[in-house]
Design a protein around this motif. Structure first.
Motif, PDB file in Angstrom:
ATOM      1  N   VAL A 146       0.860  -1.191   0.000  1.00 33.05           N
ATOM      2  CA  VAL A 146       0.000   0.000   0.000  1.00 33.05           C
ATOM      3  C   VAL A 146       0.890   1.234   0.000  1.00 33.05           C
ATOM      4  N   ASP A 147       0.614   2.149  -0.890  1.00 28.44           N
ATOM      5  CA  ASP A 147       1.320   3.425  -0.922  1.00 28.44           C
ATOM      6  C   ASP A 147       0.777   4.312   0.192  1.00 28.44           C
ATOM      7  N   ALA A 148       1.664   4.721   1.097  1.00 22.95           N
ATOM      8  CA  ALA A 148       1.215   5.495   2.252  1.00 22.95           C
ATOM      9  C   ALA A 148       0.677   6.868   1.871  1.00 22.95           C
ATOM     10  N   LYS A 149       1.124   7.426   0.758  1.00 19.82           N
ATOM     11  CA  LYS A 149       0.681   8.767   0.369  1.00 19.82           C
ATOM     12  C   LYS A 149      -0.640   8.732  -0.393  1.00 19.82           C
ATOM     13  N   THR A 150      -0.732   7.851  -1.369  1.00 21.93           N
ATOM     14  CA  THR A 150      -1.918   7.822  -2.230  1.00 21.93           C
ATOM     15  C   THR A 150      -2.930   6.749  -1.843  1.00 21.93           C
ATOM     16  N   SER A 151      -2.570   5.834  -0.931  1.00 24.69           N
ATOM     17  CA  SER A 151      -3.425   4.716  -0.506  1.00 24.69           C
ATOM     18  C   SER A 151      -3.767   3.775  -1.656  1.00 24.69           C
ATOM     19  N   VAL A 152      -2.947   3.766  -2.689  1.00 22.01           N
ATOM     20  CA  VAL A 152      -3.142   2.852  -3.806  1.00 22.01           C
ATOM     21  C   VAL A 152      -2.637   1.470  -3.401  1.00 22.01           C
ATOM     22  N   VAL A 153      -3.465   0.460  -3.580  1.00 24.60           N
ATOM     23  CA  VAL A 153      -3.146  -0.911  -3.190  1.00 24.60           C
ATOM     24  C   VAL A 153      -2.611  -1.645  -4.418  1.00 24.60           C
ATOM     25  N   SER A 154      -1.431  -2.232  -4.271  1.00 21.53           N
ATOM     26  CA  SER A 154      -0.809  -3.008  -5.349  1.00 21.53           C
ATOM     27  C   SER A 154      -0.781  -4.474  -4.939  1.00 21.53           C
ATOM     28  N   ILE A 155      -1.293  -5.320  -5.790  1.00 25.21           N
ATOM     29  CA  ILE A 155      -1.330  -6.762  -5.542  1.00 25.21           C
ATOM     30  C   ILE A 155      -0.562  -7.448  -6.657  1.00 25.21           C
ATOM     31  N   LYS A 156       0.482  -8.180  -6.289  1.00 26.47           N
ATOM     32  CA  LYS A 156       1.301  -8.917  -7.250  1.00 26.47           C
ATOM     33  C   LYS A 156       1.159 -10.417  -6.976  1.00 26.47           C
ATOM     34  N   VAL A 157       0.917 -11.158  -8.023  1.00 25.91           N
ATOM     35  CA  VAL A 157       0.793 -12.610  -7.925  1.00 25.91           C
ATOM     36  C   VAL A 157       1.826 -13.233  -8.856  1.00 25.91           C
ATOM     37  N   VAL A 158       2.642 -14.112  -8.311  1.00 23.20           N
ATOM     38  CA  VAL A 158       3.707 -14.768  -9.064  1.00 23.20           C
ATOM     39  C   VAL A 158       3.330 -16.232  -9.245  1.00 23.20           C
ATOM     40  N   ALA A 159       3.418 -16.718 -10.470  1.00 26.43           N
ATOM     41  CA  ALA A 159       3.136 -18.118 -10.784  1.00 26.43           C
ATOM     42  C   ALA A 159       4.002 -18.523 -11.964  1.00 26.43           C
ATOM     43  N   GLN A 160       4.176 -19.828 -12.115  1.00 24.93           N
ATOM     44  CA  GLN A 160       4.989 -20.334 -13.215  1.00 24.93           C
ATOM     45  C   GLN A 160       4.218 -20.399 -14.523  1.00 24.93           C
ATOM     46  N   ASP A 161       2.929 -20.120 -14.493  1.00 21.32           N
ATOM     47  CA  ASP A 161       2.119 -20.070 -15.697  1.00 21.32           C
ATOM     48  C   ASP A 161       1.512 -18.670 -15.802  1.00 21.32           C
ATOM     49  N   PRO A 162       1.627 -18.008 -16.944  1.00 19.97           N
ATOM     50  CA  PRO A 162       1.120 -16.627 -17.034  1.00 19.97           C
ATOM     51  C   PRO A 162      -0.381 -16.523 -16.873  1.00 19.97           C
ATOM     52  N   LEU A 163      -1.137 -17.472 -17.433  1.00 16.91           N
ATOM     53  CA  LEU A 163      -2.593 -17.415 -17.329  1.00 16.91           C
ATOM     54  C   LEU A 163      -3.043 -17.663 -15.895  1.00 16.91           C
ATOM     55  N   VAL A 164      -2.385 -18.584 -15.219  1.00 14.71           N
ATOM     56  CA  VAL A 164      -2.722 -18.842 -13.812  1.00 14.71           C
ATOM     57  C   VAL A 164      -2.425 -17.612 -12.967  1.00 14.71           C
ATOM     58  N   SER A 165      -1.315 -16.938 -13.257  1.00 17.71           N
ATOM     59  CA  SER A 165      -0.967 -15.725 -12.518  1.00 17.71           C
ATOM     60  C   SER A 165      -2.040 -14.654 -12.673  1.00 17.71           C
ATOM     61  N   ALA A 166      -2.521 -14.446 -13.900  1.00 15.72           N
ATOM     62  CA  ALA A 166      -3.541 -13.422 -14.135  1.00 15.72           C
ATOM     63  C   ALA A 166      -4.877 -13.799 -13.495  1.00 15.72           C
ATOM     64  N   MET A 167      -5.287 -15.060 -13.641  1.00 18.17           N
ATOM     65  CA  MET A 167      -6.569 -15.484 -13.062  1.00 18.17           C
ATOM     66  C   MET A 167      -6.538 -15.414 -11.543  1.00 18.17           C
ATOM     67  N   LEU A 168      -5.424 -15.814 -10.944  1.00 22.22           N
ATOM     68  CA  LEU A 168      -5.330 -15.783  -9.488  1.00 22.22           C
ATOM     69  C   LEU A 168      -5.292 -14.346  -8.981  1.00 22.22           C
ATOM     70  N   ALA A 169      -4.614 -13.451  -9.690  1.00 25.45           N
ATOM     71  CA  ALA A 169      -4.591 -12.039  -9.282  1.00 25.45           C
ATOM     72  C   ALA A 169      -5.986 -11.427  -9.347  1.00 25.45           C
ATOM     73  N   ASP A 170      -6.723 -11.728 -10.395  1.00 30.19           N
ATOM     74  CA  ASP A 170      -8.086 -11.209 -10.517  1.00 30.19           C
ATOM     75  C   ASP A 170      -8.974 -11.750  -9.401  1.00 30.19           C
ATOM     76  N   THR A 171      -8.787 -13.006  -9.029  1.00 31.06           N
ATOM     77  CA  THR A 171      -9.580 -13.592  -7.948  1.00 31.06           C
ATOM     78  C   THR A 171      -9.229 -12.972  -6.601  1.00 31.06           C
ATOM     79  N   VAL A 172      -7.942 -12.728  -6.371  1.00 33.25           N
ATOM     80  CA  VAL A 172      -7.523 -12.116  -5.110  1.00 33.25           C
ATOM     81  C   VAL A 172      -8.133 -10.726  -4.958  1.00 33.25           C
ATOM     82  N   VAL A 173      -8.138  -9.952  -6.021  1.00 34.79           N
ATOM     83  CA  VAL A 173      -8.729  -8.605  -5.977  1.00 34.79           C
ATOM     84  C   VAL A 173     -10.231  -8.686  -5.693  1.00 34.79           C
ATOM     85  N   ALA A 174     -10.907  -9.611  -6.374  1.00 32.24           N
ATOM     86  CA  ALA A 174     -12.348  -9.754  -6.163  1.00 32.24           C
ATOM     87  C   ALA A 174     -12.657 -10.199  -4.732  1.00 32.24           C
ATOM     88  N   ARG A 175     -11.878 -11.152  -4.210  1.00 30.75           N
ATOM     89  CA  ARG A 175     -12.116 -11.616  -2.839  1.00 30.75           C
ATOM     90  C   ARG A 175     -11.822 -10.506  -1.821  1.00 30.75           C
TER      91      ARG A 175
END
Length: 382
Positions: free
Chosen positions: A194-223
């Motif tokens: 979290v950026d302390a000045k702007t309160s912008v939340v950054s979520i990074k998801v690392v996976a060995q498959d690019p599609l899995v990384s994107a799908m899991l990141a989208d799910t984490v944001v939704a949850r």
């Protein structure tokens, strides 16, 4: 004295320059050895770089709505005053700030809730599976990981295996060893800042498959959005349910009172007794009171619905989840340059200091062993 100090300092500088030139000369004389060591370091760096599996990173940035309880209370107060109801001035503070979002994402209930998320791998032969199955069967590590795990695997042969029932269900209060390892691995692949000045939340998801990384990141944001929304609207939703319950009870009572008044009028149309008029007025008043109560509870339901809508946070997705094209790790060029640099430093240290240190150590060992050998000879001569 001043002239002597100047001459001594000049001699010290000359000796330092001579020593530095001597060191550079020694390295230049051993340049072939340095080149060989650098080539060996490059080979090792290439082996290490290509042994590490590729990893893809998906980053999502979202800006949460700032919770301003004063403005919300003001809006509800204006709506309530139009309806003739006073809701009071309650100033509550939000307990889940954006600074706490990383703790929410890394918590055990949040991570274990991702085990059953369906993901799909990329490539010519895509597979659909849960995150738990993907983490256990589709991810791999470098070859030296098997070597480092070998002592633990041998030690596990002498330990009693953990028995898991066939109908085992996930228990967040008591996780098994395999579930704990999966929890740590999945928690390490999700990074929230979290950026302390702007309160912008950054979520990074690392996976060995690019599609899995994107799908899991989208799910984490939704949850995460669902969790924060459920938290902030919990009290408002409870108030709405209670208002709807009161409104339903008031509606039933009003219909019953209205029906009793209508039945009485139908049965006593021609009566002019005072007792009949009194009963009619009483039933009419009961129906009126029931209607007023029903009307007030209906207004409270509308206010509660408006409060739920106002307390529902809105998130602006600045950077949505997209399938990464390039791998974020390993950085092969940095690994190669790093191993070449380490080989150069190690070879230079050995040429400049290693040989002399070994030679001095051997001389000390030889000098320490000579007196012990000469003592018996001296006693014999005596």
């Amino acid at each position: 004295m001043a002239e002597e100090n100047i001459t001594n300092s000049e001699q010290g500088k000359d000796e330092y320059e001579i020593d530095l030139l001597q060191l550079l000369s020694n390295l230049w004389d051993q340049r072939r050895k340095i080149v060989k060591w650098c080539i060996c370091g490059a080979v090792i760096g290439i082996v290490v770089a290509f042994s590490i599996p590729k990893e893809y990173t998906t980053e999502v940035k979202l800006a949460p709505e700032s919770s301003d309880s004063g403005s919300r209370a003001g809006g509800l107060g204006a709506l309530a005053s139009m309806a003739g109801i006073s809701i009071g001035s309650s100033s509550g503070s939000d307990a889940v700030y954006p600074v706490l979002y990383p703790d929410v994402v890394s918590s055990v209930p949040f991570i274990t809730g991702l085990f059953d998320v369906e993901v799909r791998t990329s490539g010519s032969d895509p597979k659909e599976m849960t995150v738990e199955k993907y983490m256990t069967t589709e991810t791999r590590g470098p070859w030296w990981g098997y070597i480092t795990r070998l002592p633990g695997m041998l030690f596990s042969l002498f330990k009693s295996k953990e028995e898991v029932a066939g109908d085992h269900k996930l228990d967040q209060f008591q996780l098994t060893q395999s579930e704990t390892r999966l929890l740590d691995a999945l928690r390490g692949s999700i990074e929230t800042s979290v950026d302390a000045k702007t309160s912008v939340v950054s979520i990074k998801v690392v996976a060995q498959d690019p599609l899995v990384s994107a799908m899991l990141a989208d799910t984490v944001v939704a949850r995460l959005q669902e969790y924060i929304t459920a938290y902030r609207t919990n009290k408002a939703r409870q108030d709405l349910e209670y208002a709807q319950k009161l409104n339903e009870e008031a509606r039933v009572n009003y219909f019953e009172a209205q029906q009793r008044y209508a039945d009485y009028l139908d049965r006593n149309q021609s009566l002019s007794l005072h007792t009949a008029q009194t009963t009619r007025e009483r039933l009419q008043n009961e129906a009126t009171l029931a209607f007023n109560l029903y009307n007030q509870t209906a207004q409270q339901v509308q206010l509660a619905q408006a409060k739920v809508q106002e307390t529902t946070p809105v998130y602006a997705i600045i950077t949505p989840a997209t399938v990464p094209v390039r791998a974020s790790a390993p950085r092969k060029m940095f690994i190669l340059i790093g191993f070449i640099f380490l080989a150069f430093v190690a070879c230079s240290a050995w040429i400049l200091f290693g040989k002399s240190s070994v030679k001095m150590f051997r001389e000390r060992l030889g000098s320490s062993s000579k007196p012990s050998d000469s003592k018996p000879v001296e006693t014999a001569e005596q």
